[in-house]
Write a protein that holds these residues in place. Structure first.
Motif, PDB file in Angstrom:
ATOM      1  N   SER A  35       0.841  -1.209   0.000  1.00  0.00           N
ATOM      2  CA  SER A  35       0.000   0.000   0.000  1.00  0.00           C
ATOM      3  C   SER A  35       0.870   1.251   0.000  1.00  0.00           C
ATOM      4  O   SER A  35       0.543   2.234  -0.654  1.00  0.00           O
ATOM      5  N   GLY A  36       1.992   1.199   0.727  1.00  0.00           N
ATOM      6  CA  GLY A  36       2.883   2.364   0.788  1.00  0.00           C
ATOM      7  C   GLY A  36       3.478   2.665  -0.586  1.00  0.00           C
ATOM      8  O   GLY A  36       3.498   3.827  -1.027  1.00  0.00           O
ATOM      9  N   LEU A  39       0.764   4.111  -2.812  1.00  0.00           N
ATOM     10  CA  LEU A  39       0.510   5.520  -2.496  1.00  0.00           C
ATOM     11  C   LEU A  39       1.618   6.396  -3.064  1.00  0.00           C
ATOM     12  O   LEU A  39       1.351   7.439  -3.672  1.00  0.00           O
ATOM     13  N   ARG A  40       2.867   5.960  -2.900  1.00  0.00           N
ATOM     14  CA  ARG A  40       3.989   6.771  -3.411  1.00  0.00           C
ATOM     15  C   ARG A  40       3.926   6.913  -4.934  1.00  0.00           C
ATOM     16  O   ARG A  40       4.218   7.973  -5.477  1.00  0.00           O
ATOM     17  N   ILE A  57      -0.191  11.779   4.672  1.00  0.00           N
ATOM     18  CA  ILE A  57       1.071  11.070   4.916  1.00  0.00           C
ATOM     19  C   ILE A  57       2.118  12.041   5.448  1.00  0.00           C
ATOM     20  O   ILE A  57       2.859  11.717   6.371  1.00  0.00           O
ATOM     21  N   ALA A  61      -0.135  10.947   9.378  1.00  0.00           N
ATOM     22  CA  ALA A  61      -1.429  10.326   9.683  1.00  0.00           C
ATOM     23  C   ALA A  61      -1.708   9.198   8.692  1.00  0.00           C
ATOM     24  O   ALA A  61      -1.108   9.141   7.616  1.00  0.00           O
ATOM     25  N   LEU A  62      -2.640   8.315   9.079  1.00  0.00           N
ATOM     26  CA  LEU A  62      -3.106   7.319   8.115  1.00  0.00           C
ATOM     27  C   LEU A  62      -3.994   8.017   7.093  1.00  0.00           C
ATOM     28  O   LEU A  62      -4.643   9.016   7.399  1.00  0.00           O
ATOM     29  N   VAL A  63      -4.021   7.473   5.895  1.00  0.00           N
ATOM     30  CA  VAL A  63      -4.933   7.965   4.865  1.00  0.00           C
ATOM     31  C   VAL A  63      -6.344   7.500   5.264  1.00  0.00           C
ATOM     32  O   VAL A  63      -6.508   6.348   5.676  1.00  0.00           O
ATOM     33  N   MET A  68      -8.509   5.555   0.947  1.00  0.00           N
ATOM     34  CA  MET A  68      -7.602   4.408   0.794  1.00  0.00           C
ATOM     35  C   MET A  68      -8.282   3.269   0.016  1.00  0.00           C
ATOM     36  O   MET A  68      -7.691   2.675  -0.886  1.00  0.00           O
ATOM     37  N   GLY A  88       0.358  -3.998   3.930  1.00  0.00           N
ATOM     38  CA  GLY A  88       0.034  -2.615   4.323  1.00  0.00           C
ATOM     39  C   GLY A  88      -1.454  -2.298   4.222  1.00  0.00           C
ATOM     40  O   GLY A  88      -1.883  -1.201   4.573  1.00  0.00           O
ATOM     41  N   PHE A  89      -2.220  -3.218   3.742  1.00  0.00           N
ATOM     42  CA  PHE A  89      -3.678  -3.073   3.624  1.00  0.00           C
ATOM     43  C   PHE A  89      -4.287  -4.467   3.849  1.00  0.00           C
ATOM     44  O   PHE A  89      -3.793  -5.415   3.231  1.00  0.00           O
ATOM     45  N   ARG A  91      -5.482  -1.935   7.082  1.00  0.00           N
ATOM     46  CA  ARG A  91      -4.893  -1.423   8.312  1.00  0.00           C
ATOM     47  C   ARG A  91      -5.963  -1.075   9.327  1.00  0.00           C
ATOM     48  O   ARG A  91      -5.639  -0.720  10.455  1.00  0.00           O
ATOM     49  N   GLN A  95     -11.315  -1.163   6.396  1.00  0.00           N
ATOM     50  CA  GLN A  95     -10.593  -1.592   5.182  1.00  0.00           C
ATOM     51  C   GLN A  95     -10.723  -3.114   5.008  1.00  0.00           C
ATOM     52  O   GLN A  95     -10.888  -3.611   3.886  1.00  0.00           O
ATOM     53  N   GLU A 160      10.090   8.776  12.898  1.00  0.00           N
ATOM     54  CA  GLU A 160       9.182   7.799  13.501  1.00  0.00           C
ATOM     55  C   GLU A 160       9.902   6.521  13.942  1.00  0.00           C
ATOM     56  O   GLU A 160       9.323   5.691  14.635  1.00  0.00           O
TER      57      GLU A 160
HETATM   58  N1  LIG Z   1      -3.839   0.773   4.504  1.00  0.00           N
HETATM   59  C1  LIG Z   1      -3.529   2.057   4.765  1.00  0.00           C
HETATM   60  N2  LIG Z   1      -4.433   2.888   5.328  1.00  0.00           N
HETATM   61  C2  LIG Z   1      -4.145   4.170   5.588  1.00  0.00           C
HETATM   62  N3  LIG Z   1      -2.964   4.734   5.344  1.00  0.00           N
HETATM   63  C3  LIG Z   1      -2.006   3.965   4.792  1.00  0.00           C
HETATM   64  C4  LIG Z   1      -2.233   2.593   4.472  1.00  0.00           C
HETATM   65  N4  LIG Z   1      -1.088   2.079   3.927  1.00  0.00           N
HETATM   66  C5  LIG Z   1      -0.193   3.075   3.909  1.00  0.00           C
HETATM   67  N5  LIG Z   1      -0.743   4.216   4.428  1.00  0.00           N
HETATM   68  C6  LIG Z   1      -0.075   5.535   4.566  1.00  0.00           C
HETATM   69  O1  LIG Z   1       1.142   5.548   3.817  1.00  0.00           O
HETATM   70  C7  LIG Z   1       2.279   5.720   4.682  1.00  0.00           C
HETATM   71  C8  LIG Z   1       3.447   4.865   4.179  1.00  0.00           C
HETATM   72  O2  LIG Z   1       3.104   3.512   4.273  1.00  0.00           O
HETATM   73  P1  LIG Z   1       4.198   2.362   4.395  1.00  0.00           P
HETATM   74  O3  LIG Z   1       5.118   2.417   3.236  1.00  0.00           O
HETATM   75  O4  LIG Z   1       3.468   1.096   4.671  1.00  0.00           O
HETATM   76  O5  LIG Z   1       5.133   2.819   5.587  1.00  0.00           O
HETATM   77  P2  LIG Z   1       5.076   2.928   7.151  1.00  0.00           P
HETATM   78  O6  LIG Z   1       5.942   1.792   7.599  1.00  0.00           O
HETATM   79  O7  LIG Z   1       5.709   4.273   7.368  1.00  0.00           O
HETATM   80  O8  LIG Z   1       3.675   2.847   7.638  1.00  0.00           O
HETATM   81  C9  LIG Z   1       1.758   5.362   6.062  1.00  0.00           C
HETATM   82  O9  LIG Z   1       2.496   5.962   7.093  1.00  0.00           O
HETATM   83  C10 LIG Z   1       0.309   5.833   5.995  1.00  0.00           C
HETATM   84  O10 LIG Z   1       0.223   7.237   6.181  1.00  0.00           O
END
Ligand SMILES: Nc1ncnc2c1ncn2[C@@H]1O[C@H](COP(=O)(O)OP(=O)(O)O)[C@@H](O)[C@H]1O
Ligand SMILES: Nc1nc2c(ncn2[C@@H]2O[C@H](COP(=O)(O)OP(=O)(O)OP(=O)(O)O)[C@@H](O)[C@H]2O)c(=O)[nH]1
Length: 226
Positions: A35-36, A39-40, A57, A61-63, A68, A88-89, A91, A95, A160
């Motif tokens: 998921s990260g 998002l990137r 991000i 904060a979480l999305v 998401m 990552g999903f 979370r 979801q 963090e």
């Molecule tokens: N399933 C999700 N729900 C909400 N936000 C998410 C989700 N997955 C990723 N994110 C957002 O993207 C950021 C980066 O995700 P990730 O690469 O998994 O790294 P991290 O280890 O920093 O959480 C998270 O800190 C969060 O803000």
């Protein structure tokens, strides 16, 4: 066509989800969906959802769940020909419910790593911000201390990952994950792995996947991946 295999990997920050997902992808031909990373990619491509997600991000904060799920669910629905492992999903429980409504998961891998081990690992995690390359000063150190192997640029530590922020992050994960884990346990698809080392967990995950994924599927997928 062979049946697709769909799995989720759950675990606190630093539990080795990324490391294990890469091994699953290369050994079993499943597509690793992070998921990260997703998002990137959206942020880099400046999609509408990517622009919205970026603001959350950046604040750490979480999305929000609706944004998401709007991003990730259509992506999963497109994956009609590939088996996948999702990292990552979900979370949050919302979801997990959204995921349930579009597919029947075959397996959930949950990494249960002692708190002291997580703190110790994340304290030693350093990254190269420009590329996202991750090092661990003990597990996979750079060739030269403090310096990225490829670019020679300095490595930094995430705010963090510093000890003060860590305990709160890990506690937050526990609270969020409990109902998700309970849901998958009730469905009978949860497999929990407890140890302090990825290299000791991996053989168990590998043999479990070997027993569940038909070989014709892995062969077929390897062929399409090459
Ligand atoms: N399933 C999700 N729900 C909400 N936000 C998410 C989700 N997955 C990723 N994110 C957002 O993207 C950021 C980066 O995700 P990730 O690469 O998994 O790294 P991290 O280890 O920093 O959480 C998270 O800190 C969060 O803000
Ligand atoms: N010492 C040690 N470090 C490990 C082990 N497995 C993974 N690591 C390191 O621990 C850190 C976290 O591993 P990741 O695979 O990034 O974990 P993750 O669960 O994806 O972490 P998040 O991205 O924060 O959710 C990295 O620096 C890894 O190199 C292990 O068995 N022992």
């Amino acid at each position: 066509m062979s049946k697709l295999f769909r799995a989720v990997i759950l675990g606190p920050p630093g539990s080795g989800k990324g490391t294990i997902s890469e091994r699953v992808a290369s050994s079993f031909g499943l597509q690793h969906l992070s998921s990260g990373d997703f998002l990137r990619e959206n942020i880099a491509a400046k999609t509408e959802a990517g622009v919205l997600a970026k603001a959350y991000i950046e604040k750490g904060a979480l999305v929000p769940d609706d944004l998401m799920t709007r991003l990730i669910i259509p992506r999963l629905e497109q994956m009609t020909r590939h088996s996948w492992l999702l990292d990552g999903f979900p979370r949050t429980l919302a979801q997990a419910k959204a995921l349930n409504s579009i597919c029947e998961l075959d397996m959930v891998i949950s990494l249960n790593i002692p708190l002291e081990t997580l703190k110790d690992r994340l304290r030693h995690r350093w990254i190269h911000p420009a590329s996202g390359r991750v090092y661990n000063m003990r597990f996979n150190p750079p060739q030269v201390q403090g310096v990225d192997d490829i670019s020679g640029e300095p490595l930094i530590q995430h705010e963090e990952d510093k000890p003060e922020a860590l305990v709160a992050r890990l506690r937050h994960y526990k609270d969020m994950a409990k109902p998700i884990i309970d849901l998958y346990r009730a469905k009978g698809i949860l497999h929990m792995f407890s140890d302090t080392e990825t290299d000791r967990i991996w053989p168990h995950i590998s043999s479990l996947l070997s027993s569940k994924i038909p070989t014709d599927l892995t062969d077929a997928q390897r062929a399409t991946n090459h």
